[in-house]
Design an enzyme around this catalytic site. Structure first.
Site, short mmCIF file in Angstrom:
data_model
loop_
_atom_site.label_atom_id
_atom_site.label_comp_id
_atom_site.label_asym_id
_atom_site.label_seq_id
_atom_site.Cartn_x
_atom_site.Cartn_y
_atom_site.Cartn_z
N ARG A 1 21.24 -63.27 -28.32
CA ARG A 1 21.43 -63.63 -26.89
C ARG A 1 21.87 -62.19 -26.15
NH1 ARG A 1 24.66 -68.64 -24.87
NH2 ARG A 1 26.24 -67.65 -25.69
N TYR B 1 8.34 -97.22 -8.90
CA TYR B 1 7.04 -96.37 -9.00
C TYR B 1 6.38 -96.32 -10.33
CZ TYR B 1 9.69 -93.95 -5.22
OH TYR B 1 10.13 -93.68 -4.00
N MET C 1 15.14 -92.16 -7.39
CA MET C 1 16.30 -91.22 -7.03
C MET C 1 17.82 -91.69 -6.95
SD MET C 1 16.44 -88.20 -4.04
CE MET C 1 14.74 -87.42 -4.35
N LYS D 1 33.41 -73.28 -18.77
CA LYS D 1 32.36 -72.79 -17.81
C LYS D 1 31.57 -73.75 -17.10
CE LYS D 1 29.39 -72.23 -21.86
NZ LYS D 1 28.52 -71.65 -22.44
C1 LIG Z 1 29.98 -67.90 -26.45
C2 LIG Z 1 30.34 -69.35 -26.36
N1 LIG Z 1 31.40 -69.86 -27.02
C3 LIG Z 1 31.90 -71.02 -26.99
C4 LIG Z 1 31.13 -71.89 -26.38
C5 LIG Z 1 31.52 -73.65 -26.41
O1 LIG Z 1 30.72 -74.31 -26.92
P1 LIG Z 1 31.10 -75.74 -27.16
O2 LIG Z 1 30.90 -76.46 -26.07
O3 LIG Z 1 30.14 -76.15 -28.43
O4 LIG Z 1 32.47 -75.76 -28.08
C6 LIG Z 1 29.96 -71.58 -25.74
C7 LIG Z 1 29.34 -72.78 -24.85
O5 LIG Z 1 28.01 -72.75 -25.11
C8 LIG Z 1 29.62 -70.29 -25.73
O6 LIG Z 1 28.48 -69.78 -25.05
#
Ligand SMILES: Cc1ncc(COP(=O)(O)O)c(C=O)c1O
Length: 369
Positions: A131, A262, A310, A35
Site C-alpha cells: 500500500r 420499492y 432511505m 482514524k
Molecule cells: C496501519 C494500520 N494499523 C492499524 C490499523 C487498525 O486496524 P484494526 O482496526 O484492525 O485494529 C489500521 C486500520 O486499518 C491501519 O491502517
C-alpha cells in the site's frame, strides 16, 4: 424532541475492551487507532475515555484527524503516508509522521530545520501490504540515508499486515521475518527504535509473535469497539460497545396480497400487522437487510419485509402485536434476551465490521454513556 435514530456508545465497555486488549497484548503497549472519526463513532469522547484508561499515544490516518486530537496530552501519530503540503502544518503541530521514502524524509527534515524543531517520525515499512512505505528490501539503504538527515527523531518503525485475519497465516509469519531482517540491518547501522510495531486487532488475536519483543507496541482499532474481523482465533474477550436504535413511526394491519416498498419485493401472504420503522439506508443500514434482516421490538425479533428505503423500513409485527408508534426499535445491540451484533449485518452485506461501523449515517445522533 428526540433524534429518530441514535447510536449509543458505552464508554465503560470501550475502556474495558481497551484493558482486555492490553492484557492480551502485554508486554506491548496498546495504541488506539482512531482514524475516520474513531471509525465513525465520534473521536472526541472515545479518545478522552481511552487516554483516561491509559492509552499512551493515538494513531490516525490524516492531518485533520491529528489536529482534532491536539491537547489530550499524548503523542498523536499519522500512520501510513503524508503528502508534501501537509508536512509544514504537521511539523508545526508536533504530530508524529510516517517516513515512506527518502524524498518525503528530506522534505520533513528541511521543514523541521526551517521551523527550528525536531520532527518525530516512524519508518513505515512495506513488508507485504503493498500500500505505502519503504520496501523492506530497500530499507537498509533508506535507513542509512534517513538517519543522516538533520531535524528528524526517527523514534519508531512499523509495518502492517494484509492477511492477519487468517489464523496462522504463513504470509504474516514471512512479514515478521522480513521485519526482523530490517531491524537487524538497522542495528548494524547503530539505529535503535523506541517503538517497534506491527500488529493490528487481527494480529493481536491471530499472531501472538507480533505482541512479543522486538515489538513493544500494537495498534488497535476495531477490537476496541467490540467488533472483529478475525476468521481465526479470537483471543481478546470483547463486548460490543454500540447500540443503534430507531423508533416505530406507524402500525397498521394490511390486507392479504399487499405489496410493500420499492420494487414490490414482498407481498403480504395474509392479513398482516406491520410496523413502519423510521430508519433507512441514509442512517447506514445496509440495503442487504431487505427481506433478510430483523429488528428487535419489546424484546421480540421482527423480520424486515420488502426493500429498505432511505428513511424507513417495514417490519412484521405478527409476533409483537402490542407494539405502538413511538416504541424503541433496536437495530444493533441487545433487547431483552436477544442481540443483533454488527457481524450479522456484515454477513448479510458480504462485508466486514469496519464497513458497517464506518457507514453509520451523519444524521444519526451519537450519545455516550
Ligand atoms: C496501519 C494500520 N494499523 C492499524 C490499523 C487498525 O486496524 P484494526 O482496526 O484492525 O485494529 C489500521 C486500520 O486499518 C491501519 O491502517
Amino acid at each position: 424532541m428526540r433524534h429518530r435514530v441514535v447510536l449509543r456508545v458505552d464508554l465503560a465497555t470501550l475502556s474495558a475492551n481497551y484493558r482486555a486488549v492490553c492484557g492480551v497484548a502485554a508486554p506491548c503497549a496498546v495504541m488506539p487507532v482512531l482514524k475516520a472519526n474513531a471509525y465513525g463513532l465520534g473521536v472526541g469522547p472515545i479518545a478522552r475515555a481511552l487516554v483516561a484508561a491509559g492509552a499512551p499515544r493515538i494513531a490516525v490516518a490524516e492531518p485533520f484527524e491529528a489536529l482534532r486530537l491536539q491537547g489530550l496530552g499524548v503523542p498523536v501519530q499519522i500512520l501510513s503516508a503524508i503528502l508534501p503540503d501537509e508536512i509544514e502544518p504537521m511539523v508545526e503541530a508536533g504530530v508524529t509522521l510516517p517516513l515512506t521514502d527518502l524524498a518525503t524524509a528530506r522534505l520533513i527534515s528541511g521543514e523541521a530545520l526551517r521551523q527550528g524543531r525536531t520532527a518525530v517520525c516512524h519508518v513505515a515499512l512495506d513488508t507485504g501490504m503493498g500500500r505505502a512505505g519503504v520496501l523492506w528490501q530497500e530499507a537498509p539503504d533508506f535507513l542509512r540515508a534517513a538517519a543522516a538527515l538533520p531535524g528528524l527523531d526517527i523514534e519508531g518503525i512499523l509495518t502492517h499486515f494484509p492477511l492477519a485475519y487468517q489464523g496462522g497465516s504463513a504470509f504474516t509469519r514471512e512479514q515478521l521475518r522480513r521485519f526482523r531482517r530490517v531491524l537487524a540491518a538497522a542495528e548494524a547501522l547503530g539505529l535503535r527504535f523506541r517503538w517497534v510495531h506491527a500488529a493490528n486487532s487481527d494480529a493481536i488475536n491471530n499472531a501472538p509473535e507480533a505482541c512479543r519483543p522486538p515489538f513493544n507496541l500494537v495498534r488497535c482499532g476495531i477490537n476496541l469497539h467490540g467488533a472483529f474481523d478475525a476468521a481465526g482465533a479470537l483471543r481478546v474477550p470483547l463486548r460490543p460497545v454500540l447500540t443503534l436504535t430507531a423508533r416505530l413511526a406507524q402500525v397498521r394491519t394490511l390486507p392479504a396480497g399487499t405489496p410493500l416498498g420499492y420494487g414490490h419485493t414482498y407481498r403480504t401472504p395474509r392479513p398482516l400487522r406491520v410496523g413502519t420503522v423510521a430508519a433507512g439506508y441514509a442512517d447506514g443500514l445496509p440495503l442487504a437487510l431487505s427481506n433478510r434482516g430483523t429488528v428487535l421490538i419489546r424484546g421480540v425479533a421482527a423480520p424486515i419485509l420488502g426493500r429498505l428505503s432511505m428513511d424507513y423500513l417495514t417490519v412484521s409485527l405478527e409476533d409483537v402485536p402490542e407494539a405502538v408508534p413511538g416504541d424503541p426499535v433496536t437495530l444493533l445491540g441487545r433487547d431483552g434476551g436477544l442481540e443483533i451484533p454488527v457481524q450479522d449485518w456484515a454477513n448479510l452485506k458480504g462485508t466486514h465490521a469496519y464497513d458497517i461501523i464506518c457507514s453509520i449515517g451523519t444524521r444519526v445522533a451519537r450519545e455516550y454513556v
